[in-house]
Enzyme design. Structure first.
Site, PDB file in Angstrom:
ATOM      1  N   ASP A 101       0.865  -1.168   0.000  1.00  0.00           N
ATOM      2  CA  ASP A 101       0.000   0.000   0.000  1.00  0.00           C
ATOM      3  C   ASP A 101       0.907   1.225   0.000  1.00  0.00           C
ATOM      4  O   ASP A 101       1.945   1.235   0.657  1.00  0.00           O
ATOM      5  CB  ASP A 101      -0.886  -0.003   1.241  1.00  0.00           C
ATOM      6  CG  ASP A 101      -1.782   1.204   1.296  1.00  0.00           C
ATOM      7  OD1 ASP A 101      -2.364   1.555   0.261  1.00  0.00           O
ATOM      8  OD2 ASP A 101      -1.891   1.808   2.383  1.00  0.00           O
ATOM      9  N   THR A 142       0.350   4.633   0.949  1.00  0.00           N
ATOM     10  CA  THR A 142       0.329   5.478   2.133  1.00  0.00           C
ATOM     11  C   THR A 142       0.707   4.667   3.363  1.00  0.00           C
ATOM     12  O   THR A 142       0.112   3.636   3.642  1.00  0.00           O
ATOM     13  CB  THR A 142      -1.063   6.095   2.333  1.00  0.00           C
ATOM     14  OG1 THR A 142      -1.436   6.775   1.134  1.00  0.00           O
ATOM     15  CG2 THR A 142      -1.056   7.064   3.493  1.00  0.00           C
ATOM     16  N   ASP A 181      -1.178  -0.436   6.433  1.00  0.00           N
ATOM     17  CA  ASP A 181      -1.419   0.087   7.774  1.00  0.00           C
ATOM     18  C   ASP A 181      -2.840   0.568   7.977  1.00  0.00           C
ATOM     19  O   ASP A 181      -3.225   0.887   9.086  1.00  0.00           O
ATOM     20  CB  ASP A 181      -0.452   1.237   8.087  1.00  0.00           C
ATOM     21  CG  ASP A 181      -0.745   2.479   7.243  1.00  0.00           C
ATOM     22  OD1 ASP A 181      -1.418   2.346   6.198  1.00  0.00           O
ATOM     23  OD2 ASP A 181      -0.291   3.570   7.628  1.00  0.00           O
TER      24      ASP A 181
END
Length: 827
Positions: free
Chosen positions: A307, A309, A583
């Protein structure tokens, strides 16, 4: 009425339990006493290391030898005791490391007690506690919703249904689900083992466990060894006790001497130690391994899904530019953004950046936010910097599936159409991705795409004439401004991506952001194929077609949480071993389905709960160390297993040959204890813990047996030939001792050459290890006391040199067999 019984409709926040009520529930045992899964208990560790099948076999044989033979022939029992003690100590060390890290990384829900929010451990929750939740929060106990502000919950880990569920006061909440949008609070109605997920799995995050090919392979090998060992050992015992006319005690000792080396007693021990040491080493890097086989799994990974970000970029952002559109006044745009920032009690990174930039802005009285409307906006609450939404404000929190957030503010007094009494009507504002809010081909999209191509994140502020509850809220929006955010690249991301590229591990970036923006960020980090970023909304839905698209492209934007999950499945369908890092709550489904899930320590509780590895320091750069640790474990256990199983194979073969030729078994237990210590035990300990960066290969059992079977057959056959020649050469008193010494010399030299092969590629310490083992055996042969202790004395020169020659020929055969096995090894 108790504070926790207040209804949210009263306008007053529920206060939760009082301290006295919490104490009373604890006294009644109404606590969330689900055990932490971080490691085994001390009792389980001791039991697991002591009460093993092979310890039982060796223990019985050891007791027999203590009765019928000299102390030297029972040395193998003391070795087992030492090995077991080492295994217990190492696993206890690993447990301490895991438990300490688990305390740091565990979820700490926020509960309201005595009217104030307080963070507590999961096991400190009591029945009727009022628990606050927000995006990414994992529901840790069953409960009933009491407050809801746009609360949306994903229950797919429990029900398999992908759609999120909107929760209202009075609705049930199940442990094991997680919040994807909005905020609220719920009362705990079932805790501990009574909770839904606990009844299913004993802990809400343990829905799947990592498959360990290594441990499964070792178990398979031990099963086969047991099948071979039992009939062979019985036949050997009968042949030594009945067929020969040697003394009872000597016959028993030689029978035991043939049985003991069949048991690969150190293999399980060293496998456990290798995992335990891996946990300790990764713990020093603040890496929490929630399931031990995950160390092994990461070493087998050939595709890493990232991912953007929080993984390639840091979580924080900054507002770089505010670009007003269509004549909108910047002052009022800033005020609208300030108002929007006050509607979400748990803002994401983008909204936090807006809060930092605009939270103090207000609109001058009597003016309008843009030329087309006379809407008023709320002003910030004095002293806190964040706006306090006025009564009647409604909001729709951001979710990855939607791609935007929204709020409806009540407009100031305005004349009705017929000039009658004043009225109020809401004005809806939206903040989100431009390509989600605007139709394809809209002129403002071109500007947003140009900014995104520079690696910037672009949000659109827009106004809608539709009600906040309208199904087609984005169908008719008026763009007001572009908010341009800068993303902070992780300093270590480029090096980590370079490491994966050098190790032929494919990296795929799956992000909810605009594809062009994601591609620009990935290109700055040097990721191959970043320029050809693909919008996930154009991806096919079929598994095979999706897998083909994933093979062709590297960077994907506008990926929904459900798409991430399907993309991981498509890669696995294509034969890849997939790791997923993330996250955010939008990564949970993909993390759960990936072969290995890696979560950032600062990420959402739900991601940490389903991941097998948690990077507590949020350092993406730790991943290469985790991969390297997995490779060390797999590569070294493969080496060690080869050593042990060569011994098992030649022991079984020697026993069968002894039974077939009706001769005395050539070794006493002390001889094989010496050989095992010098050629297997000590070297295996060092080799199991040594650095090893070789890429892991599949098919552990097949790979090990491909080397061990020919090696064991050559060693056993050559040793027995040497023994038969010695029987013909030595006659009379003391002949058996001389024959044993020649056989022992032959087997040691061949076993030493097996070690020479397994120790490759050579380093200075590996060469020293081999030399030290050879020197140890030489010491036994030349020191009289050691000769007597181990009953080893070479007689004459003919047979010793014959043994050396046979060992040399056998070693050449080993080289040929090893090279052939290497050419046929699975890849």
């Amino acid at each position: 009425m108790a504070p926790h019984d207040l209804e949210p409709e009263s306008g007053e926040l529920l206060a939760g339990l009082t301290g006295a009520e919490v104490a009373a529930r604890r006294a009644r045992g109404e606590v969330n006493d689900v055990p932490v899964r971080s490691s085994r208990s001390v009792a389980d560790i001791v039991r697991g290391n002591v009460l093993t099948r092979f310890n039982a076999i060796i223990g019985v044989l050891w007791l027999i030898m203590l009765v019928v033979a000299p102390f030297q022939d029972s040395l193998f029992g003391y070795v087992i005791l030492a090995n077991t003690a080492i295994g217990i100590v190492q696993e206890l060390r690993a447990k301490r490391t895991l438990d300490n890290l688990a305390v740091i990384g565990e979820a700490r829900p926020t509960v309201r007690r005595d009217g104030a929010p307080v963070e507590v451990g999961t096991t400190e929750i009591v029945l009727d506690d009022l628990i606050e939740v927000g995006p990414g929060t994992r529901i840790v106990v069953d409960g009933q919703c009491r407050e809801a502000h746009g609360l949306e919950v994903d229950e797919s880990l429990l029900t398999g249904e992908a759609d999120t569920v909107v929760k209202h006061p009075g609705d049930p909440l199940m442990s094991g689900s997680f919040v994807v949008a909005g905020s609220g609070a719920f009362t705990a109605t079932r805790v501990g083992r009574q909770a839904y997920a606990a009844r299913l799995t004993e802990e809400a995050s343990r829905f799947t466990l990592v498959h360990s090919e290594l441990r499964g392979g070792v178990s398979t090998i031990l099963k086969y060894v047991t099948w071979m060992m039992i009939p062979t050992a019985l036949a050997l015992a009968v042949s030594q006790l009945v067929a020969k006319h040697t003394g009872l005690k000597d016959s028993v000792a030689r029978a035991v001497g043939g049985i003991v080396p069949m048991v690969p007693e150190g293999l399980v021990l060293l496998t456990s130690i290798a995992f335990a040491i891996g946990v300790i080493r990764l713990g020093r890097r603040r890496c929490l391994v929630q399931e031990l086989p995950a160390i092994e799994g990461l070493a087998r990974v050939d595709t890493v899904c990232l991912d953007k970000t929080g993984t390639l970029t840091e979580g924080g952002m900054d507002v770089a530019e505010l670009r007003a559109l269509d004549g909108a006044e910047v002052t009022h745009v800033r005020a609208v953004l300030a108002a929007l920032s006050g509607t979400d009690p748990r803002p994401n990174a983008s909204l936090r950046a807006i809060i930092d930039a605009f939270s103090g802005d207000t609109a001058p009285a009597g003016t309008s936010p843009d030329t087309a409307s006379d809407a008023a906006v709320p002003t910030p609450a004095p002293g806190n910097g964040r706006p306090a939404p006025p009564p009647g404000t409604r909001s729709l929190p951001f979710s990855s599936a939607r791609g935007y957030s929204a709020a409806a503010f009540v407009q100031g007094p305005a004349a009705t159409a017929d000039g009658g009494s004043p009225a109020t009507r809401p004005v809806t504002w939206l903040l989100g991705a431009p390509d989600v809010l605007l139709p394809h081909g809209h002129p403002e999209l071109a500007a947003a795409e140009r900014l995104g191509a520079q690696g910037l994140r672009v949000l659109l502020l827009a106004r809608s004439t539709r009600d906040l509850d309208a199904a087609d809220l984005t169908a008719d929006v008026h763009p007001v401004a572009l908010v341009v955010l800068t993303q902070r690249l992780r300093a270590d991301a480029a090096d980590t991506l370079g490491y994966f590229a050098s190790e032929q591990v494919s990296a795929k970036v799956l992000s909810g952001d605009h594809a062009v923006s994601v591609g620009a960020v990935a290109a700055k980090l040097g990721l191959a194929g970043a320029a050809d970023a693909l919008d996930a909304r154009s991806l096919p839905t079929g598994t095979a077609e999706l897998a083909a698209a994933l093979e062709e492209h590297t960077v994907f934007g506008r990926v929904t949480p459900q798409q991430k999950q399907r993309m991981v499945g498509a890669l696995q369908h294509g034969g890849h071993v997939v790791a997923m890092t993330g996250d955010g709550v939008n990564d949970v489904l993909a993390l759960k389905d990936a072969d290995i899930g890696v979560a950032m320590g600062s990420g959402a509780e739900a991601t940490r709960a389903v991941a097998q590895v948690v990077l507590l320091d949020n350092s993406f750069a730790v991943l290469p160390a985790v991969v390297a640790e997995g490779r060390r474990v797999i590569g070294n256990i493969t080496r060690v297993a080869t050593l042990f199983l060569v011994k098992t194979v030649y022991s079984v073969l020697l026993a069968l040959l002894v039974v077939g030729f009706r001769v005395e078994y050539p070794f006493l237990p002390r001889h094989l204890t010496l050989l095992s210590t010098l050629t297997i035990g000590v070297p295996a300990f060092f080799l199991a813990l040594a650095p090893n960066t070789e890429r892991a290969r599949p098919h552990f059992v097949r790979g090990v047996m491909r080397y061990a079977v020919p090696g064991g057959v050559i060693a056993g056959a050559a040793t027995f030939v040497s023994y038969l020649l010695a029987r013909e050469h030595y006659r009379g008193a003391g002949a058996l001792s001389a024959q044993t010494s020649v056989a022992t010399l032959t087997l040691f030299l061949i076993s030493l050459w097996v070690l020479v092969i397994v120790a490759r590629p050579y380093t200075w310490w590996r060469v020293c290890l081999v030399v030290a083992m050879a020197a140890g055996f030489l010491l036994v042969l030349i020191v009289p006391r050691l000769q007597h202790f181990f009953a080893l004395k070479l007689v004459g020169t003919v047979m010793p040199w014959t043994a050396v020659g046979i060992a040399a020929v056998a070693s050449a055969g080993l080289e040929l067999a090893w090279r052939r096995a290497g050419r046929r090894a699975p890849t």
